[in-house]
Design an enzyme around this catalytic site. Structure first.
Site, PDB file in Angstrom:
ATOM      1  N   SER A   1      -0.931 101.135  51.531  1.00 20.21           N
ATOM      2  CA  SER A   1       0.310 100.259  51.851  1.00 20.21           C
ATOM      3  C   SER A   1       0.607  99.665  50.291  1.00 20.21           C
ATOM      4  CB  SER A   1      -0.356  99.109  52.967  1.00 20.21           C
ATOM      5  OG  SER A   1      -1.146  98.300  52.503  1.00 20.21           O
ATOM      6  N   LYS A   2       1.852  98.952  50.650  1.00 16.66           N
ATOM      7  CA  LYS A   2       2.121  97.832  49.412  1.00 16.66           C
ATOM      8  C   LYS A   2       1.045  97.014  48.994  1.00 16.66           C
ATOM      9  CE  LYS A   2       6.777  97.449  48.617  1.00 16.66           C
ATOM     10  NZ  LYS A   2       7.856  97.641  49.683  1.00 16.66           N
ATOM     11  N   ARG A   3       0.310  96.516  49.759  1.00 22.61           N
ATOM     12  CA  ARG A   3      -0.797  95.557  49.330  1.00 22.61           C
ATOM     13  C   ARG A   3      -1.977  96.282  48.680  1.00 22.61           C
ATOM     14  NH1 ARG A   3      -4.638  94.332  52.810  1.00 22.61           N
ATOM     15  NH2 ARG A   3      -3.067  94.906  54.439  1.00 22.61           N
ATOM     16  N   ASP A   4      -2.141  97.684  48.975  1.00 22.27           N
ATOM     17  CA  ASP A   4      -3.230  98.264  48.268  1.00 22.27           C
ATOM     18  C   ASP A   4      -2.596  98.994  46.790  1.00 22.27           C
ATOM     19  OD1 ASP A   4      -4.830  98.292  50.516  1.00 22.27           O
ATOM     20  OD2 ASP A   4      -3.479  99.906  51.396  1.00 22.27           O
ATOM     21  N   GLY A   5      -1.495  98.995  46.684  1.00 19.93           N
ATOM     22  CA  GLY A   5      -0.936  99.313  45.195  1.00 19.93           C
ATOM     23  C   GLY A   5       0.214 100.600  45.407  1.00 19.93           C
TER      24      GLY A   5
END
Ligand code: GLU
Length: 464
Positions: A239-243
């Protein structure tokens, strides 16, 4: 000749998943002395943006991934698609369907109530009567109603789809004449001479439909390679949060193209247990047959590790150039070499390197009492004072070794261990207990600044 392509939809920024398949496609074309094309899939006018297309091109430029030939924009190829749709209509391989939205909805509802797959029932497939008046029509392609469609995939092996599970006579042109996704992808890949499609395996289920189009148009199939997704450390889709952010965010974070590309090539592809690959090596060694069959795991520590490797081994000239992005003008700085040599093995990113430089060249604004008390034990004050006298009376102070020599003299004369000067001097110069070699720091900031920082620290200490 091997021809590959990258075909992003400009609905958002280029993210690392897309960049990874672009890199694989690029490498495979280069390895074979072939061509790597770029096609912007901008037919969805509601979701596409010019900015997103430009952002994709900027990312390519930053990374040095050059494409061959002109960029193909699907939005400029309506005439081409229309000609092939007409051909299929003329040959009886496609037909007009006049089903209204209400009829389609009703069909779906019945199918769902019967727990069947929602699909078009073929009611206009053999229609040759008079079309219902005033009705718009879409164009559907005649797809096999039974049998198997086999995707011969370079990564996954043969993937068999049953026509009745996945196909129906799907729409290839909407009522306004605009062609649909799977149709244009197949047409363009053929016309561009693409011999190998390398893309994410989220597209695997589209492939049978594209094969129907290829076959209807009498085009040869390319070789398909569907690359498993990138997962986060919990095994979920990134996801966006992971990169999974904009590729250009990696530039802002201070990663170099070399590190990012090396990181990406290893996400889902391997060559023994080798981790470091220059671009030339990637080109030489990459082969889609070595793409892993299972999802790969995104790992920030690995990226940081690669990034520090590249920074450590980069020439100071190149580092100075990259540091300009952070507002540092070191290119013609007289202490550039000392500065970068002292710091380049301490930074994980160019941004960190810029911060480390900032911590040296900008004097500590004030001194933390606890840190100072810890560092200024015993003879510290006397040692620093003696060191200041030494510095004052030396005229030839340029290199780190010149300062090192003075430090050695002081500890020898005062019969103390090296730590007795190291700790307080470090706090005086940098305001903290850790950091790069002090002799380099002094050589970088120079004699006057060194003296000023020490005396400032001494007076701060005396007022504790
Ligand atoms: N435009 C598609 C995407 O961005 C890729 C299509 C393809 O590679 O065939 O996901």
């Amino acid at each position: 000749m091997v021809v590959t392509r990258f075909a992003p939809s400009p609905t958002g920024y280029l993210h690392i998943g897309g960049l990874r398949t672009a890199l694989f496609s690029y490498l495979w074309a280069k390895k074979n002395g072939g061509k790597f094309f770029l096609r912007i899939e901008d037919t969805d006018k509601a979701r596409n943006s010019v900015e997103a297309a430009e952002a994709i091109l900027r990312a390519f430029e930053w990374l040095g991934l050059e494409h061959d030939g002109e960029i193909i924009y699907q939005s400029r190829r309506d005439d081409i698609y229309a000609a092939y749709i007409k051909q299929l209509l003329d040959e009886g391989k496609a037909y007009r369907c006049y089903m209204s939205k209400e009829e389609l909805d009703a069909l779906r509802e019945t199918q769902m109530a019967n727990k069947e797959r929602a699909k078009y029932d073929g009611r206009y497939r053999d229609f040759n009567g008079i079309p219902p008046e005033g009705r718009d029509s879409v164009i559907r392609i005649k797809s096999p109603l039974s049998g198997e469609i086999i995707v011969r995939d370079g990564v996954k092996g043969d993937v068999v789809f049953r026509a009745e599970d996945i196909l129906d006579d799907f729409v290839i042109a909407r009522s306004d004449g605009s062609p649909t996704y799977n149709f244009v992808v197949a047409v363009d890949d053929s016309l561009m001479g693409v011999t190998e499609v390398i893309r994410g395996d989220d597209h695997l289920s589209n492939t049978p439909k594209q094969i129907v189009v290829y076959e209807a148009l009498g085009f040869a199939l390319p070789k398909f390679n569907h690359v498993p997704m990138i997962h986060n450390s919990e095994g979920k889709k990134l996801s966006k949060r992971d990169g999974a952010t904009d590729v250009m965010a990696y530039k802002d974070m201070g990663y170099t193209p070399e590190a990012l590309l090396n990181f990406l090539v290893r996400l889902g592809w391997s060559h023994g247990d080798q981790e470091i690959f220059s671009m030339d090596e990637m080109i030489e060694l990459f082969n889609p047959k070595d793409i892993n069959r299972s999802a790969s795991i995104y790992n920030t520590e690995k990226l940081d590790w690669l990034s520090s490797h590249y920074i450590k081994n980069m020439s100071n000239d190149k580092l100075a150039k990259l540091l300009e992005f952070y507002g540092l003008a070191l290119t013609s700085h007289d202490k550039k070499e000392i500065l970068l040599d002292a710091l380049k093995d301490r930074a994980k990113t160019i941004k960190e390197l810029a911060n480390l430089i900032g911590e040296i060249v900008v004097a500590p604004e004030n001194y933390d009492e606890a840190t100072m008390t810890k560092a200024f034990k015993g003879e510290a004050v006397d040692v620093l004072k003696a060191f200041m006298i030494k510095i004052n009376s030396s005229n030839e102070l340029h290199l780190p070794s010149d300062y090192h020599h003075l430090m050695e003299e002081v500890v020898k004369e005062m019969e103390v261990g090296f730590g007795k000067i190291g700790q307080p001097l470090r706090v005086a110069l940098l305001g903290k207990l850790s950091g790069p070699a002090l002799d380099s720091v002094m050589a970088i900031i120079g004699k006057d600044e060194t003296l000023q920082r020490i005396s400032k620290a001494l007076s701060a200490h005396s007022s504790i």
